[in-house]
Motif scaffolding. Structure first.
Motif, PDB file in Angstrom:
ATOM      1  N   LYS A  73      30.087 -26.440  46.032  1.00 28.25           N
ATOM      2  CA  LYS A  73      29.687 -26.215  44.641  1.00 28.25           C
ATOM      3  C   LYS A  73      28.740 -25.031  44.489  1.00 28.25           C
ATOM      4  CE  LYS A  73      30.441 -30.996  43.201  1.00 28.25           C
ATOM      5  NZ  LYS A  73      29.818 -32.311  42.959  1.00 28.25           N
ATOM      6  N   ALA A  98      19.856 -23.452  34.410  1.00 32.50           N
ATOM      7  CA  ALA A  98      21.048 -23.195  35.227  1.00 32.50           C
ATOM      8  C   ALA A  98      20.699 -22.342  36.438  1.00 32.50           C
ATOM      9  CB  ALA A  98      22.124 -22.511  34.377  1.00 32.50           C
ATOM     10  N   ARG A 102      20.606 -23.438  40.502  1.00 37.60           N
ATOM     11  CA  ARG A 102      21.399 -22.650  41.439  1.00 37.60           C
ATOM     12  C   ARG A 102      20.522 -22.018  42.515  1.00 37.60           C
ATOM     13  NH1 ARG A 102      26.716 -23.789  41.259  1.00 37.60           N
ATOM     14  NH2 ARG A 102      27.447 -23.993  39.128  1.00 37.60           N
ATOM     15  N   GLN A 145      26.036 -19.340  31.700  1.00 36.22           N
ATOM     16  CA  GLN A 145      25.597 -20.319  32.703  1.00 36.22           C
ATOM     17  C   GLN A 145      26.478 -20.273  33.946  1.00 36.22           C
ATOM     18  OE1 GLN A 145      27.095 -23.518  34.623  1.00 36.22           O
ATOM     19  NE2 GLN A 145      28.082 -23.108  32.681  1.00 36.22           N
TER      20      GLN A 145
ATOM     21  N   ASN B   3      15.575 -29.857  43.623  1.00 31.84           N
ATOM     22  CA  ASN B   3      16.560 -30.175  42.597  1.00 31.84           C
ATOM     23  C   ASN B   3      16.099 -31.297  41.689  1.00 31.84           C
ATOM     24  OD1 ASN B   3      18.347 -28.244  43.456  1.00 31.84           O
ATOM     25  ND2 ASN B   3      19.418 -29.632  44.850  1.00 31.84           N
ATOM     26  N   MET B  88      27.264 -28.960  39.516  1.00 31.15           N
ATOM     27  CA  MET B  88      26.184 -28.132  40.046  1.00 31.15           C
ATOM     28  C   MET B  88      25.953 -28.528  41.510  1.00 31.15           C
ATOM     29  SD  MET B  88      24.231 -26.603  37.379  1.00 31.15           S
ATOM     30  CE  MET B  88      24.627 -26.307  35.688  1.00 31.15           C
TER      31      MET B  88
END
Ligand SMILES: Nc1ncnc2c1ncn2[C@@H]1O[C@H](COP(=O)(O)OP(=O)(O)O)[C@@H](O)[C@H]1O
Ligand SMILES: [Mg+2]
Lengths: 325, 245
Positions: A73, A98, A102, A145, B3, B88
């Motif tokens: 991903k 976003a 990442r 995004q 995260n 994600m």
């Protein structure tokens, strides 16, 4: 970069995706073309790891989507069909989120955000909350995004849906430019889009891949592909067709138009035509018969015809089998 | 960890981006004040303690916590952002924990804002502040348990209202199982099996909140609340997985 092997997805008893395989390398743009309900979105959801396949394998950049989803991903940017984003956030807040998720931070993050704001023409709305945006802006926000981390793989489900013609053109140009360095999959039901953007196209219908090739190859599969049109003056269509039908290279002929002293006849090749074979034969005949030729040209099949023929013939078959049952 | 923080930060800022957060906090403070002073008889008790304050928390939370948590996953599903979140490069568990922690922190902020009442009681008398701290810890744990249950119900449906109603019902059961009128009734019904009543009551938040109110931070009670949270969040993961397939 993207490798998909024998992908199957069933919902209850319904097969939404049925044995789909393909690979996409860097520098390629693969277009999924198909009517609504064909299974384009379902395929993309499996490629991006949103839903697990019933059977088959997806790997992205060498990472298996089931064994190492996070690794896979990381490489992907994804624009889902509905272009969702968090309605209570501002455009800038959403893009920051976003970028952070990442793994971008600091100056790198700000630079990445500035870049996509410019690429997606979002300058005027960055402080606006997403739920107050027009559809086009909302769409571009989600698009931004998907590219904020400059991913190697980009998966876009109907990226031009709901945009006005100018925006459509901009997005297509953007995809084409990005396609030089990335592996891209995008879906559409607009035929010109495939011709304009893709290096390769796959036509999907009822979960199955019904055609696969470069836009040019698919074009050649069209019924009209390779047919030769002849326009002559001062002679009847039946005479012209009689002579052309007699040629070895020609399978059949049709009359396209017959108006005051001018006829337009189309000659279809037998089997797969070799380059120019039919047109040469037609031209030779016309010269030998001393016809007053206005025009001779070879038809390049149009992609939408390939598309409709394939989907239509399948519909006919299923109609027939229904009647039999 | 990074995260989880990113997810939690987003979620928390989403709370404060809308006036709902402030309205909630105001309602929470008004209600705690009302129950403590008007219904709980804070002054009539004539003692320097927050018994009247904590007494009502299980009931206040019954409605307020589901109201805070009902949108957690149902909105992600309804808005389609679940598809973004789950594609994600994070694990579903990080998303679940991140979102849960954000809402829990939000409830914690609301709870901390009740500090004037602590100051009042310290001004008026000489309370045992250790007991007060125990009460706060217990209250926060109980809020976390309710919240985790709401997290689970909000994953089950796209509809916030349905998520709210189911959460209230489940939390109500967890209160009633140990609520004295109910346990007394059960003791009368089954006089021969006191262990059954005890067993049922051991699933109640009331039973486990009680000791905290006396200033006792017992690991058994902590484990109870943490287990409810762990179980509910784990079930949330199972539900999210099943709706994605
Ligand atoms: N979650 C789901 N549950 C049941 N059926 C589904 C689900 N998602 C898609 N389908 C069905 O699978 C088929 C393919 O859908 P989809 O992939 O969205 O097609 P496309 O994107 O090409 O329009 C459709 O018939 C659709 O109704
Ligand atoms: Mg679709």
């Amino acid at each position: 970069m993207i490798k998909v092997e024998n992908l199957v997805k069933t919902f209850g008893r319904k097969k939404a995706v049925d044995d789909v395989s393909f690979t996409v390398e860097r520098g390629e743009i693969l277009g999924f073309l198909g009517p609504n309900g064909a299974g384009k979105s379902t395929t993309m959801r499996m490629v991006t790891g949103f839903i697990p396949p019933t059977a088959g394998k997806v790997s992205v950049g060498g990472f298996d989507m089931l064994d190492n989803p996070v690794g896979a991903k990381k490489l992907i940017g994804y624009l889902p069909e509905s272009a969702p984003s968090y309605p209570d956030m501002t455009v800038l807040g959403f893009l920051k989120f976003a970028a952070e998720i990442r793994g971008l931070s600091g100056a790198e993050k700000s630079k990445a955000i500035d870049r996509v704001i410019e690429l997606c023409f979002l300058q005027n709305v960055i402080h606006q909350s997403v739920d107050t945006l027009s559809k086009g802006y909302k769409h571009r926000t989600c698009f931004a995004q998907s590219i904020v981390h400059d991913p190697d793989v980009l998966v876009m489900d109907e990226p031009t849906d709901g945009l006005d013609p100018n925006q459509k053109r901009e997005i297509r140009n953007l995809i084409r430019r990005m396609g030089e360095k990335k592996a891209i999959i995008f879906s559409t039901h607009i035929l010109e889009e495939v011709e304009a953007v893709c290096t390769r196209a796959m036509i999907i219908d009822r979960g199955k891949v019904v055609a696969n090739g470069t836009p040019a190859e698919l074009k050649a599969k069209s019924d009209l592909a390779g047919s030769v049109s002849l326009k002559v003056k001062g002679i009847g269509a039946s005479v012209v067709r009689g002579k052309l039908d007699a040629l070895n290279e020609v399978s059949k002929t049709t009359t396209v138009e017959e108006t005051d002293g001018k006829v337009w006849v189309r000659a279809f090749p037998k089997d797969a035509p070799k380059n120019g074979e039919v047109s040469e034969a037609v031209a030779r005949t016309a010269a030998a018969e001393k016809w007053d030729v206005v025009e001779v040209f070879t038809e390049q099949g149009r992609l939408d015809e390939v598309f409709w023929n394939i989907t239509l013939s399948d519909t006919d078959q299923s109609e027939l089998s229904k009647q039999k049952a | 960890m990074g995260n989880i923080t990113t997810i939690a930060k987003r979620e928390l800022s989403a709370y404060f981006a809308s006036p709902v957060a402030y309205v909630f906090i105001v309602i929470f403070l008004l209600l705690t004040g009302f129950f403590t002073f008007m219904v709980g008889g804070f002054f009539e008790r004539n003692e320097a303690s927050l018994t009247a304050f904590f007494l009502w928390h299980p009931w206040l939370y019954l409605f307020l916590v589901p109201a805070v948590g009902m949108r957690l996953w149902s909105e992600e599903r309804r808005q389609g952002t679940l598809e973004l979140l789950m594609t994600m490069p994070i694990t579903p568990w990080q998303a679940i924990v991140g979102k849960f922690v954000a809402s829990w922190v939000f409830l914690g902020i609301a709870l901390v804002l009740t500090f004037p009442i602590v100051m009042t009681v310290n001004y008026l008398g000489d309370p045992d502040n250790g007991i007060i701290v125990g009460g706060y810890v217990g209250s926060f744990m109980m809020a976390g348990a309710y919240l985790a249950i709401t997290c689970l119900t909000s994953a089950i449906t796209r509809n916030q209202v349905i998520a709210f109603i189911i959460s209230v019902v489940v939390c109500l059961v967890l209160i009633l199982a140990g609520w004295p009128p109910v346990t007394n009734f059960m003791t009368q019904m089954f006089p021969d099996t006191p262990s059954l009543v005890g067993f049922v009551a051991s699933f109640s938040v009331m039973t486990h909140f009680e000791d905290f109110q006396r200033g006792v931070i017992d690991s058994r009670h902590l484990i109870f609340f943490l287990s409810v949270m762990g179980f509910s969040l784990f079930s949330t993961a199972v539900v999210l997985k099943s709706i994605r397939s």
